[in-house]
Design an enzyme around this catalytic site. Structure first.
Site, PDB file in Angstrom:
ATOM      1  N   GLU A   1       4.634   6.782  -9.278  1.00 43.14           N
ATOM      2  CA  GLU A   1       5.102   6.556  -7.778  1.00 43.14           C
ATOM      3  C   GLU A   1       6.615   7.657  -8.302  1.00 43.14           C
ATOM      4  O   GLU A   1       6.632   9.256  -7.621  1.00 43.14           O
ATOM      5  CB  GLU A   1       5.073   5.779  -7.300  1.00 43.14           C
ATOM      6  CG  GLU A   1       3.865   5.002  -6.826  1.00 43.14           C
ATOM      7  CD  GLU A   1       4.061   4.170  -5.672  1.00 43.14           C
ATOM      8  OE1 GLU A   1       2.487   4.411  -5.265  1.00 43.14           O
ATOM      9  OE2 GLU A   1       4.544   3.937  -4.829  1.00 43.14           O
TER      10      GLU A   1
ATOM     11  N   HIS B   1       6.039   3.679   3.308  1.00 48.28           N
ATOM     12  CA  HIS B   1       5.286   3.154   1.919  1.00 48.28           C
ATOM     13  C   HIS B   1       6.119   2.914   0.306  1.00 48.28           C
ATOM     14  O   HIS B   1       6.872   3.237   1.026  1.00 48.28           O
ATOM     15  CB  HIS B   1       4.405   4.402   0.959  1.00 48.28           C
ATOM     16  CG  HIS B   1       4.222   3.989  -0.209  1.00 48.28           C
ATOM     17  ND1 HIS B   1       2.318   3.808  -0.204  1.00 48.28           N
ATOM     18  CD2 HIS B   1       4.482   3.891  -1.528  1.00 48.28           C
ATOM     19  CE1 HIS B   1       2.671   3.155  -1.493  1.00 48.28           C
ATOM     20  NE2 HIS B   1       3.918   4.100  -2.390  1.00 48.28           N
TER      21      HIS B   1
ATOM     22  N   ASN C   1       1.916   3.513   9.669  1.00 45.32           N
ATOM     23  CA  ASN C   1       2.086   2.177   9.623  1.00 45.32           C
ATOM     24  C   ASN C   1       3.515   2.724   8.709  1.00 45.32           C
ATOM     25  O   ASN C   1       4.105   1.661   8.367  1.00 45.32           O
ATOM     26  CB  ASN C   1       1.796   1.538   8.637  1.00 45.32           C
ATOM     27  CG  ASN C   1       0.848   1.577   7.286  1.00 45.32           C
ATOM     28  OD1 ASN C   1       1.251   2.584   6.868  1.00 45.32           O
ATOM     29  ND2 ASN C   1       0.982   1.453   6.849  1.00 45.32           N
TER      30      ASN C   1
ATOM     31  N   TYR D   1      -2.786   9.227  -3.407  1.00 47.81           N
ATOM     32  CA  TYR D   1      -2.765   8.105  -3.420  1.00 47.81           C
ATOM     33  C   TYR D   1      -4.840   8.044  -3.559  1.00 47.81           C
ATOM     34  O   TYR D   1      -5.332   8.043  -3.128  1.00 47.81           O
ATOM     35  CB  TYR D   1      -3.730   8.721  -1.668  1.00 47.81           C
ATOM     36  CG  TYR D   1      -1.948   7.895  -1.015  1.00 47.81           C
ATOM     37  CD1 TYR D   1      -2.008   5.994  -1.030  1.00 47.81           C
ATOM     38  CD2 TYR D   1      -1.675   8.005   0.165  1.00 47.81           C
ATOM     39  CE1 TYR D   1      -0.953   5.910   0.044  1.00 47.81           C
ATOM     40  CE2 TYR D   1      -0.685   7.780   1.008  1.00 47.81           C
ATOM     41  CZ  TYR D   1      -0.445   6.539   0.809  1.00 47.81           C
ATOM     42  OH  TYR D   1       0.995   5.991   1.592  1.00 47.81           O
TER      43      TYR D   1
HETATM   44  N1  UDP Z   1      -4.884   2.403   5.316  1.00 48.37           N
HETATM   45  C1  UDP Z   1      -5.403   2.693   6.461  1.00 48.37           C
HETATM   46  N2  UDP Z   1      -6.717   1.883   6.445  1.00 48.37           N
HETATM   47  C2  UDP Z   1      -7.160   0.418   6.311  1.00 48.37           C
HETATM   48  C3  UDP Z   1      -6.111  -0.172   5.173  1.00 48.37           C
HETATM   49  C4  UDP Z   1      -4.778   1.197   4.618  1.00 48.37           C
HETATM   50  O1  UDP Z   1      -5.044   3.536   6.763  1.00 48.37           O
HETATM   51  O2  UDP Z   1      -8.092  -0.223   6.440  1.00 48.37           O
HETATM   52  C5  UDP Z   1      -3.272   3.030   5.027  1.00 48.37           C
HETATM   53  C6  UDP Z   1      -2.293   2.446   5.334  1.00 48.37           C
HETATM   54  O3  UDP Z   1      -1.899   3.920   6.110  1.00 48.37           O
HETATM   55  C7  UDP Z   1      -2.160   1.947   3.686  1.00 48.37           C
HETATM   56  C8  UDP Z   1      -2.152   3.151   2.931  1.00 48.37           C
HETATM   57  O4  UDP Z   1      -3.913   3.292   3.503  1.00 48.37           O
HETATM   58  O5  UDP Z   1      -0.480   1.880   4.239  1.00 48.37           O
HETATM   59  C9  UDP Z   1      -2.100   2.261   1.694  1.00 48.37           C
HETATM   60  O6  UDP Z   1      -3.506   1.262   1.406  1.00 48.37           O
HETATM   61  P1  UDP Z   1      -2.233  -0.346   0.927  1.00 48.37           P
HETATM   62  O7  UDP Z   1      -3.559  -1.511   1.258  1.00 48.37           O
HETATM   63  O8  UDP Z   1      -2.580   0.163  -0.674  1.00 48.37           O
HETATM   64  O9  UDP Z   1      -0.785  -0.410   1.676  1.00 48.37           O
HETATM   65  P2  UDP Z   1       0.315  -0.782   1.591  1.00 48.37           P
HETATM   66  O10 UDP Z   1       0.745  -0.817   0.233  1.00 48.37           O
HETATM   67  O11 UDP Z   1       0.695   0.810   2.216  1.00 48.37           O
HETATM   68  O12 UDP Z   1       0.996  -2.229   2.681  1.00 48.37           O
END
Ligand code: UDP
Length: 141
Positions: free
Chosen positions: A128, A117, A114, A51
């Site tokens: 990745e 990924h 959530n 990350y």
């Molecule tokens: N995340 C979080 N809080 C936030 C935004 C993101 O905890 O306000 C975490 C969440 O687990 C997310 C990950 O960081 O899946 C990566 O963020 P991204 O915006 O890349 O979302 P994704 O691609 O996973 O939908």
């Protein structure tokens, strides 16, 4: 449509809920093939490295804490339009905003926990997938 590859992670919350098979079924039903897979309990260094793009974000520490809280299942998926198809199956980052019937709407508890990924673009998918799988552990078919 182009055959693509994408990286999927079933996060610690979904592994703990015992829904690995249900999530795999969604991939298979959508025509995505699992071409590499492994279960791994990420170290802090591995989670931080994965990350790294989010290093400056306020949620970075919580995200890393969560990702090392239990084992995850990591897989490479292959199929037509795999990157977008997989993102559609996942639903929005915040499960409260995720469309009905998506993985996050059905299995995620919060924006932090959530469930899954998925790579967001071809370049990220390449990086990745290589982060977890050497080329000889990928079984395209
Ligand atoms: N995340 C979080 N809080 C936030 C935004 C993101 O905890 O306000 C975490 C969440 O687990 C997310 C990950 O960081 O899946 C990566 O963020 P991204 O915006 O890349 O979302 P994704 O691609 O996973 O939908």
């Amino acid at each position: 449509m182009a055959i693509e590859r994408t990286l999927s992670i079933i996060k610690p919350d979904a592994v703990a809920k015992n829904v690995i098979g249900q999530i795999y079924s969604r991939f298979e039903n959508a025509g995505l093939k699992i071409i590499a897979a492994r279960m791994i309990h990420l170290s802090r260094a591995e989670a931080e490295g994965f990350y790294a793009v989010h290093r400056e974000r306020p949620f970075f520490k919580d995200l890393v804490d969560f990702m090392v809280s239990g084992p995850v299942i990591v897989q490479a998926l292959e199929g037509d339009n795999a990157i977008l198809k997989h993102r559609d199956l996942m639903g929005a980052t915040d499960p409260k905003k995720a469309e009905k019937g998506t993985i996050r709407a059905d299995f995620a508890d919060s924006i932090d926990a959530n469930a899954v990924h998925g790579s967001d673009a071809a370049e990220t998918a390449k990086v990745e997938i290589a982060y977890f799988f050497p080329a000889l552990n990928i079984y395209s078919r």
